[in-house]
Scaffold this active site. Structure first.
Site, mmCIF file in Angstrom:
data_model
loop_
_atom_site.group_PDB
_atom_site.id
_atom_site.type_symbol
_atom_site.label_atom_id
_atom_site.label_comp_id
_atom_site.label_asym_id
_atom_site.label_seq_id
_atom_site.Cartn_x
_atom_site.Cartn_y
_atom_site.Cartn_z
ATOM 1 C CB SER A 1 17.948 -18.772 57.167
ATOM 2 O OG SER A 1 18.041 -17.481 57.763
ATOM 3 C CE LYS B 1 19.722 -15.286 55.706
ATOM 4 N NZ LYS B 1 19.435 -15.299 57.156
ATOM 5 C CB SER C 1 19.000 -17.186 60.900
ATOM 6 O OG SER C 1 17.869 -18.015 60.844
#
Length: 458
Positions: free
Chosen positions: A157, A82, A181
């Protein structure tokens, strides 16, 4: 071994195949890069890719095997991270235009531990700016779409991470979770995800803000894996958890693998919905259906929740997320007084105690991860339909975010599809610091489901 088979192996199985010379690291890497070239232009999940370094890492991994060197549990396995985890020599932007060309000189603890385990970090996956949205879109890289339906979001996210795992671009990812997330994208994309107990995994070099800002998130922010089975969640958590000597809030952590519990010995609470929280009927029915399957397997099952004020718990989370998100902005109007902050911490303690008392009677809670399945792309803040009813945008966090407030570990496992053919995940929650036991329980319960299903058309 055919490319399509290689790219959908779990990380554990791919590492074993490389160690046993059933496939070389170079072959596995070429298969993964070919898959990325084919599918990623459609999804926009991977936004930075270093093919030259990836191939060099694979050649080095094969040489180590040929020389009989000791290798780690992820030796030769291609991974992305990520785009909030600093990766030495690789762009890390946190989705912000001001950091579009930021290249860290050192690894985050996460990246360093994965490399030590033998993983080859080949790129970064997309995030919303400052990791703060239910969707994954930013002005640098644009929008990431859901592998199940490109008109819909993969969540945020960690949306790029979940989409990449679901689509076979990588077998494993490490996300972060300050309000759902990891768990929301896992649910929306049909993969497995795990948010550990708070302050279990170091956040050194993993950002929820620009990397030149003081650390704002002293609570809520956790780091955990996304994968295509529970075994990979267990393996990844064991690699990344525990003190690093730099994040002083993370103590030594025991990650000895827990035995998978017999289903007949489990005490399982379930809740198809939370008080005052909208929940799509297909999701509530799927949770109830899983509870029925668990009960049929011999477990003691009951529909139960703590009796505290769920609306006040949700409101307190919103206070904390607002304070942490805005504390270093000017003017600092959102910052509470010290007295107000300490009072909020005391209220948080009360909610933690309520959940801990609940887990005196139950080994695990099975509940929704989110109020709906993957919704169509929209502007941040626009209402989201739940069974045809327009629902406030941020209500979508209400099933997941309360466990960031209280710090309880929570996993998501895929349990089926809704009437539109979109994935549904169940959220499994356990007592604080029961991470390995909760993962073992997730493995047992996942046996009652169809497990990971490839998105159709990909």
């Amino acid at each position: 071994m055919f490319h399509s088979e290689t790219t959908f192996l779990t990380a554990s199985r791919l590492a074993a195949a490389i160690r046993e010379k059933k496939v070389s690291a170079v072959e596995a890497m070429e298969a993964q890069l070919a898959r990325i070239a084919l599918v990623n232009p459609l999804l926009n999940a991977i936004v930075t890719l270093d093919e030259e370094a990836a191939r060099a890492g694979a050649r080095a991994a094969d040489l180590a095997i040929a020389q009989g060197d000791a290798v780690g549990p992820l030796h030769g396995v291609p991974l992305t991270l990520k785009d909030g985890h600093a990766t030495a020599g690789m762009r890390t932007t946190v989705g912000l235009t001001a950091w579009a060309d930021h290249i860290p000189a050192t690894d985050s603890t996460i990246a360093a531990r994965l490399r030590k385990a033998g993983a080859i970090i080949i790129g970064k996956t997309n995030v919303p700016p400052r990791l703060r949205d239910l969707q994954t879109v930013n002005p640098i890289f644009g929008r990431t779409v859901n592998p199940w339906d490109v008109t819909r979001t993969p969540g945020g996210s960690s949306g790029g991470a979940a989409a990449a795992v679901a689509a076979g671009l990588v077998p494993l990812e490490i996300g972060s979770d300050a309000g759902g997330s990891i768990r929301v994208p896992a649910h929306l994309c049909g993969v497995y995800g795990f948010k550990p107990t708070q302050a279990t995994v170091p956040i050194t070099g993993s950002y929820a803000d620009p990397p030149d800002m003081p650390r704002s998130f002293r609570l809520l922010f956790d780091i955990g894996p996304l994968a295509r089975d529970v075994d990979d969640l267990i393996l990844a958590h064991r690699i990344i958890a525990g003190a690093d000597g730099l994040d002083i809030e993370v103590p030594p952590v025991t990650t000895d693998e827990a035995p998978e519990p017999p289903l007949g010995e489990l005490r399982v609470a379930f809740a198809p919905e939370f008080p005052g929280v909208p929940t799509a009927r297909d999701i509530a029915d799927a949770i109830a259906g899983l509870a029925g399957a668990i009960e049929a397997s011999g477990a003691r099952v009951g529909q139960a929740l703590p009796s505290h004020d769920f609306a006040a718990e949700r409101e307190l989370f919103s206070d904390f997320i607002t304070w942490y998100s805005q504390v270093f902005r000017q003017p600092r109007e959102a910052a509470p007084s010290l007295a107000a902050y300490l009072e909020a911490l005391n209220r948080r303690d009360e909610f933690i105690y309520a959940w801990e008392r609940f887990f005196d009677d139950w080994d695990v809670l099975v509940c929704p991860a989110m109020m709906c399945t993957a919704f169509r792309h929209r502007e941040m803040g626009a209402p989201i339909p739940v069974d045809g009813v327009e629902t406030p945008y941020w209500s979508a966090l209400s099933h997941a975010c309360r466990f960031n407030l209280t710090g309880h570990p929570a996993a998501v496992i895929p349990i089926g599809l809704d009437r539109e053919g979109l994935p549904i995940g169940a959220q499994l929650v356990g007592r604080r610091h029961s991470d390995m036991k909760l993962l073992a329980t997730a493995k047992a319960l996942a046996r009652l489901t169809d497990g990971f299903v490839r998105p159709p058309g990909l």
